[in-house]
Design an enzyme around this catalytic site. Sequence first.
Site, PDB file in Angstrom:
ATOM      1  N   LYS A  50      29.405  33.704  26.561  1.00  0.00           N
ATOM      2  CA  LYS A  50      30.138  34.458  27.581  1.00  0.00           C
ATOM      3  C   LYS A  50      29.212  34.886  28.713  1.00  0.00           C
ATOM      4  O   LYS A  50      29.626  34.990  29.872  1.00  0.00           O
ATOM      5  CB  LYS A  50      30.804  35.696  26.963  1.00  0.00           C
ATOM      6  CG  LYS A  50      31.721  35.388  25.796  1.00  0.00           C
ATOM      7  CD  LYS A  50      32.683  34.237  26.089  1.00  0.00           C
ATOM      8  CE  LYS A  50      33.286  33.668  24.820  1.00  0.00           C
ATOM      9  NZ  LYS A  50      32.430  32.732  24.091  1.00  0.00           N
ATOM     10  N   ILE A 183      34.823  25.445  21.936  1.00  0.00           N
ATOM     11  CA  ILE A 183      33.408  25.216  22.237  1.00  0.00           C
ATOM     12  C   ILE A 183      33.254  24.157  23.319  1.00  0.00           C
ATOM     13  O   ILE A 183      32.511  24.325  24.290  1.00  0.00           O
ATOM     14  CB  ILE A 183      32.643  24.811  20.957  1.00  0.00           C
ATOM     15  CG1 ILE A 183      32.611  25.961  19.966  1.00  0.00           C
ATOM     16  CG2 ILE A 183      31.210  24.389  21.297  1.00  0.00           C
ATOM     17  CD1 ILE A 183      32.040  25.596  18.597  1.00  0.00           C
ATOM     18  N   HIS A 442      51.928  48.123  38.456  1.00  0.00           N
ATOM     19  CA  HIS A 442      51.914  47.190  39.588  1.00  0.00           C
ATOM     20  C   HIS A 442      50.858  47.626  40.600  1.00  0.00           C
ATOM     21  O   HIS A 442      50.742  48.819  40.903  1.00  0.00           O
ATOM     22  CB  HIS A 442      53.290  47.174  40.270  1.00  0.00           C
ATOM     23  CG  HIS A 442      53.329  46.340  41.517  1.00  0.00           C
ATOM     24  ND1 HIS A 442      53.419  44.964  41.464  1.00  0.00           N
ATOM     25  CD2 HIS A 442      53.282  46.690  42.831  1.00  0.00           C
ATOM     26  CE1 HIS A 442      53.430  44.506  42.710  1.00  0.00           C
ATOM     27  NE2 HIS A 442      53.345  45.530  43.555  1.00  0.00           N
TER      28      HIS A 442
END
Length: 463
Positions: A50, A183, A442
């Site tokens: 990551k 992966i 929102h």
Amino acid sequence: MSKYDVIVLGSGPGGYVTAIRASQLGLKTAIVEKESLGGVCLNWGCIPTKALIKSADVFNYLKHAEDYGLKVENVDKDFTAVVKRSRDIANGMSKGVQFLLKKNKIDVIMGYGTLKKGKKIEVKAEDGSTSTVEADHIIIATGSKSRILPNLPQDGKKVIGYREAMTLKEQPKKLAVVGSGAIGVEFAYFYNAMGTEVTIIEYLDRIVPVEDIDISKQMERSFKKSGIKVMTSSEVTSVDTSGDVVKVMVKTKKGEEVIEADVVLSAVGIETNLANIGLEEIGVSTDRGKVLVNQWYQTNLPGYYAIGDITAGPALAHVASAEGILCVEKIANMHVEPLDYGNIPGCTYSNPEIASVGMTEAQAKEAGYDIKVGKFPFSASGKASASGTKEGFVKVIFDAKYGEWLGCHMIGAGVTDMIAEAVIARKLETTGHDVLKTVHPHPTMSEAVMEAVADAYGEVIHI
């Protein structure tokens, strides 16, 4: 000989979480680890990948700065520095696990652990010395490693696995990725974003084949748009590493094709770490490379348990953690319920991201459900437009009769952080109408979930 209530063999996200929970419950606990605390996930999987992907995301943003009204000149990358950042983060996380284990008064025993009869583990340290520890309960959490195919032998240089892919000293000009699971596509995205010419070779007829078919189609469109070559229904028959470049022989529907690459990444799945840990010697039952356990993760031998990738459940870090917690809570005589494997979220951290839980549309139909399907594209989302992340959609599947939320499938920016809404809602048996009456903020990407549900019930506003 040291005696414990619980010894955990392996310190990955299954092992160390299990040990901490055991200690919290007042059980005297030790953990045995042969390499680095945190296991593959923290050191060679979930976390460092990551970090690499975040560097790729930032690089992509810089290259497209003009799309946001900004001017950035001479955008370049330092591949070595990107890899170093990833390794530093992994090392930091491993030290964090060390701190947590110490904080929870868990004994850490470094060395290779081998199971022995009588609920004992023999530990061979790096210096060759051995010691033996015993416990009332031994929990095996040795995890998995990269699977190696006979026709795709890894030499660690020209044909590599995920470990080498995270630590290459030089960025390859051309990369062939064999396999398009999580992966494979994550590394395909990273290297493509960094400027490598990438080819994905997938044996099945679509990439990310475990996902809903609409997700697979969108992912292929996105990857092709970014310059990744996608080959499906294609089989690698052999590789030739004798020359300066690797020649990958690929059997396709149209015949044989040769793909040239500097490096080939084998991402064809994983296999369990069960060899040489003593399972056969003590008589623990296995089947096709998995330890056989009951719903409380007990093996056929009293006092021996197994969790995580080495059992039949999904090979995911969060599954291993959940199984370990449930296992020790049962050992501590707490009231626990079996894990619901039908409500496990799966995430792929490429760009776009993928997140899903529950049944695909095809699975729901196959199960005999009369279904309502809703879909909302991020191209109709105000937040996505403002963020410049209009690619992708949210897809939901409901049982038409009772309103049960059967499945949720997302592809787009940040969807891995959104999927928990569907997981919690399904856990609480929330119906489609309940979701519609839940006010979503929102502007957010999460509105797409509400809008997709509205689409399923013919009430969608913004498309």
